[in-house]
Design an enzyme around this catalytic site. Structure first.
Site, short mmCIF file in Angstrom:
data_model
loop_
_atom_site.label_atom_id
_atom_site.label_comp_id
_atom_site.label_asym_id
_atom_site.label_seq_id
_atom_site.Cartn_x
_atom_site.Cartn_y
_atom_site.Cartn_z
N ASP A 298 -1.19 36.38 -4.94
CA ASP A 298 -1.14 37.20 -5.46
C ASP A 298 -2.47 37.52 -6.71
O ASP A 298 -2.30 36.25 -7.20
CB ASP A 298 0.39 36.80 -6.36
CG ASP A 298 0.00 38.62 -7.19
OD1 ASP A 298 -0.88 39.73 -7.29
OD2 ASP A 298 1.53 38.50 -7.88
N VAL A 299 -3.37 38.82 -6.58
CA VAL A 299 -4.33 38.15 -7.00
C VAL A 299 -4.24 38.52 -8.76
O VAL A 299 -5.29 38.38 -8.91
CB VAL A 299 -5.19 39.73 -6.96
CG1 VAL A 299 -5.84 39.68 -5.66
CG2 VAL A 299 -4.89 41.22 -7.25
N SER B 10 -14.47 52.81 -8.12
CA SER B 10 -13.66 54.17 -7.85
C SER B 10 -14.76 55.01 -8.92
O SER B 10 -14.86 55.19 -9.57
CB SER B 10 -12.52 54.70 -8.36
OG SER B 10 -12.21 55.85 -7.95
N TYR C 46 -6.15 53.31 -14.15
CA TYR C 46 -6.70 53.17 -13.18
C TYR C 46 -8.24 53.63 -13.52
O TYR C 46 -9.23 51.93 -12.97
CB TYR C 46 -6.13 53.59 -12.59
CG TYR C 46 -7.20 54.13 -10.96
CD1 TYR C 46 -6.05 53.48 -9.81
CD2 TYR C 46 -7.84 55.12 -10.24
CE1 TYR C 46 -7.17 52.75 -8.08
CE2 TYR C 46 -8.44 54.79 -9.05
CZ TYR C 46 -8.10 53.27 -8.11
OH TYR C 46 -8.32 54.01 -6.75
N ALA D 123 -9.69 49.91 -15.40
CA ALA D 123 -9.88 49.65 -14.23
C ALA D 123 -10.47 49.23 -13.55
O ALA D 123 -11.76 48.51 -13.61
CB ALA D 123 -8.44 49.00 -13.52
N LYS D 124 -10.91 50.04 -13.09
CA LYS D 124 -12.16 50.89 -12.38
C LYS D 124 -13.16 50.51 -13.68
O LYS D 124 -14.86 50.79 -12.32
CB LYS D 124 -12.24 52.13 -11.53
CG LYS D 124 -10.56 51.88 -10.71
CD LYS D 124 -10.90 50.98 -9.40
CE LYS D 124 -10.08 50.56 -8.22
NZ LYS D 124 -10.04 50.14 -6.93
N ILE E 144 -10.95 59.43 0.05
CA ILE E 144 -11.64 58.80 1.33
C ILE E 144 -9.70 58.91 1.79
O ILE E 144 -8.62 58.77 1.39
CB ILE E 144 -11.06 56.77 0.94
CG1 ILE E 144 -12.90 57.14 0.41
CG2 ILE E 144 -11.36 56.59 3.03
CD1 ILE E 144 -13.73 57.72 1.20
#
Length: 240
Positions: A56-57, A135, A148, A151-152, A181
Site C-alpha cells: 500500500d503506497v 494529469s 485529485y 494531488a496531481k 485515456i
C-alpha cells in the site's frame, strides 16, 4: 546499461496505464516489479515475468519493504514509475475529510514515500529514472476534483524539486500528464460526458494506455539522457 539488467518498480501496475507501462518495460527486457494493495488485482496478472508484490503506497513502512524486496531479488533499482492513483470526486462544499485525505494520501504522499525509499539506492548507483504520473487535471483544475487536482499538481512540484536534488548523480525525474485515456477510470463516464470531452480534444479522440506507456518508456530508456524536471503532456492537444 543494457536494458536486460535494469530493474523497475511500477505502483498501481495491475490495470490501466500502470499495467500498460509494466508490459512495455517487460517487452524491453527490463526486470519489472508491480505493486498493488489489491490481492485480487495482483492475481489477475497473467504475465509470469512480472514480479507482483502486495503493498500500500499510503504506508511508508510498506514502501521501504517494497524497495528491500526488489533489492533482495535483483540487487538494484533503476526505474520507478509512481502511477498509483484513485479518485473520490465531490464538489468542494460537499467533500468529506475522508475523500480529501484518501486522494492526497494515495496520489501524492504515496509517490513521495516511494521516492524517499528508493532514492538512496539510486544515489549510490549514480543512476536512476523516475517518472511520476500526474494529469492534465493537475494543470487545469476540474470542478468536483479539488482533491485529485491538488494531488496531481503536487506531483509536478515534487518532480521538479527531486529533479534538482538528484541531477548531479545522473538521476532523471520527470512527470507525465495524461489527458483522457481509455481506462476503467474513464469508462465510468456516460456517453454524453465522453462526447463532450472528445469535442474539446483537437485530435478528436481519447488516448490509449499504450500511448502513455510509450512516452514513459522513452523517458526511462537510454534514449533520454537530458530531459529532467519536466511535465510532458500526452493529451491529444487538450491543454495547449
Amino acid at each position: 546499461m543494457h536494458s536486460q539488467h535494469k530493474v523497475a518498480i511500477v505502483t498501481g501496475g495491475t490495470r490501466g496505464i500502470g499495467k500498460a507501462i509494466a508490459l512495455r518495460l517487460i517487452d524491453a527486457g527490463i526486470n519489472t516489479a508491480v505493486c498493488s494493495r489489491s490481492e485480487a488485482h495482483l492475481n489477475e496478472i497473467e504475465n509470469p515475468q512480472i514480479y507482483t508484490l502486495k503493498a500500500d503506497v499510503c504506508d511508508p513502512k510498506q514502501m521501504d519493504k517494497l524497495v528491500d524486496s526488489v533489492m533482495k531479488k535483483w540487487g538494484r533499482i533503476d526505474i520507478v514509475i509512481n502511477n498509483a492513483g484513485i479518485t473520490r470526486d465531490n464538489l468542494t462544499v460537499r467533500m468529506t475529510d475522508e475523500e480529501w485525505k484518501q486522494v492526497i494520501s494515495v496520489n501524492l504522499s504515496g509517490a513521495f514515500y516511494l521516492c524517499r525509499s528508493v532514492i538512496r539506492q539510486m544515489l549510490k548507483q549514480r543512476y536512476g529514472r523516475i517518472v511520476n504520473i500526474s494529469s492534465v487535471i493537475g494543470v487545469t483544475g476540474n470542478p468536483g476534483q479539488i482533491n485529485y487536482a491538488a494531488a496531481k499538481a503536487g506531483i509536478i512540484g515534487l518532480t521538479k524539486t527531486l529533479a534538482k536534488e538528484v541531477a548531479s548523480r545522473q538521476i532523471l525525474v520527470n512527470a507525465v500528464a495524461p489527458g483522457y485515456i481509455d481506462t476503467d477510470m474513464t469508462r465510468k463516464l456516460s456517453e454524453k460526458q465522453r462526447q463532450q470531452i472528445i469535442n474539446q480534444i483537437p485530435l478528436g479522440r481519447t488516448g490509449k494506455v499504450e500511448d502513455v506507456a510509450e512516452l514513459v518508456y522513452f523517458l526511462v530508456s537510454d534514449a533520454n539522457n537530458y530531459i529532467t524536471g519536466q511535465t510532458i503532456h500526452i493529451d491529444g492537444g487538450l491543454v495547449i
